[in-house]
Design an enzyme around this catalytic site. Structure first.
Site, PDB file in Angstrom:
ATOM      1  CG  ASN A   9       2.389  -1.740   5.784  1.00  0.00           C
ATOM      2  OD1 ASN A   9       0.965  -1.204   5.827  1.00  0.00           O
ATOM      3  ND2 ASN A   9       3.305  -1.317   6.571  1.00  0.00           N
ATOM      4  CD1 TRP A  10      -1.735  -2.639   0.374  1.00  0.00           C
ATOM      5  CD2 TRP A  10      -3.924  -1.757   0.627  1.00  0.00           C
ATOM      6  NE1 TRP A  10      -2.542  -3.348  -0.397  1.00  0.00           N
ATOM      7  CE2 TRP A  10      -3.663  -2.837  -0.433  1.00  0.00           C
ATOM      8  CE3 TRP A  10      -4.974  -0.961   0.491  1.00  0.00           C
ATOM      9  CZ2 TRP A  10      -4.966  -3.050  -1.020  1.00  0.00           C
ATOM     10  CZ3 TRP A  10      -6.247  -1.491   0.018  1.00  0.00           C
ATOM     11  CH2 TRP A  10      -6.327  -2.786  -0.787  1.00  0.00           C
ATOM     12  CE  LYS A  11       5.028   1.260   4.434  1.00  0.00           C
ATOM     13  NZ  LYS A  11       6.201   2.108   4.535  1.00  0.00           N
ATOM     14  CG  HIS A  97       5.981  -0.517   9.932  1.00  0.00           C
ATOM     15  ND1 HIS A  97       6.430   0.658   9.722  1.00  0.00           N
ATOM     16  CD2 HIS A  97       6.029  -1.253   9.088  1.00  0.00           C
ATOM     17  CE1 HIS A  97       6.768   0.562   8.476  1.00  0.00           C
ATOM     18  NE2 HIS A  97       6.566  -0.540   7.876  1.00  0.00           N
ATOM     19  CD  GLU A  99       6.212   3.664   7.865  1.00  0.00           C
ATOM     20  OE1 GLU A  99       5.114   3.296   7.614  1.00  0.00           O
ATOM     21  OE2 GLU A  99       7.103   3.410   6.864  1.00  0.00           O
ATOM     22  CD  GLU A 169       9.115  -4.003   7.826  1.00  0.00           C
ATOM     23  OE1 GLU A 169       8.409  -4.397   6.686  1.00  0.00           O
ATOM     24  OE2 GLU A 169       8.383  -3.310   8.454  1.00  0.00           O
ATOM     25  N   GLY A 175      11.643   1.941   2.488  1.00  0.00           N
ATOM     26  CA  GLY A 175      10.889   3.286   1.625  1.00  0.00           C
ATOM     27  C   GLY A 175      12.195   3.944   1.192  1.00  0.00           C
ATOM     28  CB  SER A 215      13.804  -1.007  -0.632  1.00  0.00           C
ATOM     29  OG  SER A 215      13.744  -0.042   0.078  1.00  0.00           O
ATOM     30  N   GLY A 236       6.011  -2.967   1.230  1.00  0.00           N
ATOM     31  CA  GLY A 236       5.454  -1.641   1.467  1.00  0.00           C
ATOM     32  C   GLY A 236       5.170  -1.086   0.021  1.00  0.00           C
ATOM     33  N   GLY A 237       6.011  -0.061  -0.780  1.00  0.00           N
ATOM     34  CA  GLY A 237       5.633   0.469  -1.726  1.00  0.00           C
ATOM     35  C   GLY A 237       5.310  -0.223  -2.910  1.00  0.00           C
TER      36      GLY A 237
HETATM   37  C1  PEP Z   1       7.320  -1.505   5.154  1.00  0.00           C
HETATM   38  O1  PEP Z   1       6.761  -0.395   5.490  1.00  0.00           O
HETATM   39  O2  PEP Z   1       7.099  -2.511   5.635  1.00  0.00           O
HETATM   40  C2  PEP Z   1       8.164  -1.805   4.062  1.00  0.00           C
HETATM   41  C3  PEP Z   1       8.952  -2.736   3.978  1.00  0.00           C
HETATM   42  O3  PEP Z   1       8.215  -0.607   2.969  1.00  0.00           O
HETATM   43  P1  PEP Z   1       9.060  -0.656   1.681  1.00  0.00           P
HETATM   44  O4  PEP Z   1       8.691  -2.067   0.984  1.00  0.00           O
HETATM   45  O5  PEP Z   1       8.361   0.450   0.865  1.00  0.00           O
HETATM   46  O6  PEP Z   1      10.571  -0.470   1.964  1.00  0.00           O
END
Ligand code: PEP
Length: 253
Positions: A9-11, A97, A99, A169, A175, A215, A236-237
Site C-alpha cells: 500500500n503506497w498510500k 483502511h 486512515e 490491521e 506505521g 509494521s 505500508g512503509g
Molecule cells: C498499512 O498502512 O496498511 C500498513 C500496514 O502500514 P505499515 O506497514 O507502514 O505499518
C-alpha cells in the site's frame, strides 16, 4: 487451497517516475511465485494504468486501488468509482483502511456500500479491519473486529464473499514500528476465520485469505507468515523500498 498474498500500500507517496522505478526494481528481483501466491501493488489512482502496463507480462502480479466511491456514478467531484477502476483493468481495491476510516469518516455502513460497488464491477476488495490501542488494552478487540465484519460484509452471499480478502490491521501497529506478535496475529486471524465460517459456512472460512498488516518488515514477516491462519501481508512503509518488499514476498510459504 487459499491464496497467499503480499500487497503493498503506497498510500499518498512517490511521483510517477519513482513509482515506475520501484515496480521495475521489484520485477528485476526475478521472484518466482509459487502456485496460489500473488503480489499486489496498490498505487495512487494516477499511476494505476502505468502499473498495470508494467506488470502485464508478470503472472501473479496485480494492481489495486486504495479506495473507491460508494455510489455508482454522479455528482461527486474528485471521487473515483469502482466502474472507472474496472474500465482500466484494476484487479483489487483496498477498502476500509484505518486512515480512511479516521480521516474520511468511513463508517462500517458506508464500507458495505463500497464493497457492493467493488463486487458489482468485478473488483476484489481487500477489506481492512482492526482495533485501536484502547480497545486492545481493554481486551475487547474480538468484539470490535466482529462488528466491523458484521456491518460491512455479512449482507453478502457466500458466493460474493469468495472475491473478498480480509486484512487484519491493528491500528496501534500501523506505521508505528509496533508489530502484533505472531501469537496476537494468529489469535485474531483464527477468530476472523471462525466468524466467517459461522456466518457463511465452513468452506467460506477455509477459503478466505486473511492478511496481516501493521509494521510488517523483512525481519518479522517470516514469523508472521508462518502462522497457520496468516495468509500474507498488507504492507505500508516497507512496500516503498524494493529490497524490503521483495524480501517480505520471499517469506511467503
Ligand atoms: C498499512 O498502512 O496498511 C500498513 C500496514 O502500514 P505499515 O506497514 O507502514 O505499518
Amino acid at each position: 487451497m487459499r491464496k497467499k498474498i503480499v500487497a503493498g500500500n503506497w498510500k499518498m507517496n512517490l511521483t510517477l517516475a519513482q513509482g515506475e522505478q520501484l515496480i521495475n526494481d521489484i520485477l528485476q528481483a526475478g521472484l518466482t511465485l509459487k502456485e496460489g501466491q500473488e503480489v499486489v501493488v496498490a498505487t495512487p489512482f494516477p499511476y494505476l494504468l502505468k502499473a498495470k502496463a508494467l506488470l502485464k507480462n508478470y503472472p501473479g502480479f496485480y494492481v489495486a486501488a486504495q479506495n473507491c466511491h460508494s455510489e455508482k456514478s454522479g455528482a461527486y467531484t474528485g471521487e473515483v468509482s469502482a466502474e472507472m477502476l474496472q474500465s482500466i483493468g484494476v484487479d483489487y481495491v483496498i477498502l476500509g483502511h484505518s486512515e480512511r476510516r479516521e480521516y474520511f469518516q468511513e463508517s462500517n455502513a458506508m464500507l458495505a456500500k463500497k464493497i457492493d460497488q467493488a463486487l458489482a464491477n468485478g473488483l476484489k476488495p481487500i477489506f481492512c479491519c482492526g482495533e485501536p490501542l484502547e480497545v486492545r488494552q481493554a481486551e475487547t478487540q474480538n468484539a470490535y473486529v466482529a462488528k466491523q465484519l458484521e456491518e460491512s460484509l455479512y449482507h453478502l452471499t457466500a458466493e460474493q464473499l469468495k472475491q473478498v480478502v480480509i486484512a487484519y490491521e491493528p491500528i496501534w501497529a500501523i506505521g508505528t514500528g509496533l508489530t502484533a506478535s505472531a501469537a496476537q496475529a494468529q489469535d485474531m486471524h483464527a477468530f476472523i476465520r471462525s466468524q466467517i465460517a459461522n456466518k457463511f459456512g465452513r468452506e467460506a472460512g477455509l477459503h478466505i485469505s486473511v492478511l496481516y498488516g501493521g509494521s510488517a518488515k523483512p525481519g518479522n514477516a517470516a514469523e508472521l507468515f508462518s502462522c497457520p491462519d496468516v495468509d500474507g501481508g498488507l504492507i505500508g512503509g516497507a512496500s516503498l523500498v524494493a529490497a524490503d518488499f521483495v524480501s517480505i514476498i520471499e517469506k511467503l510459504s
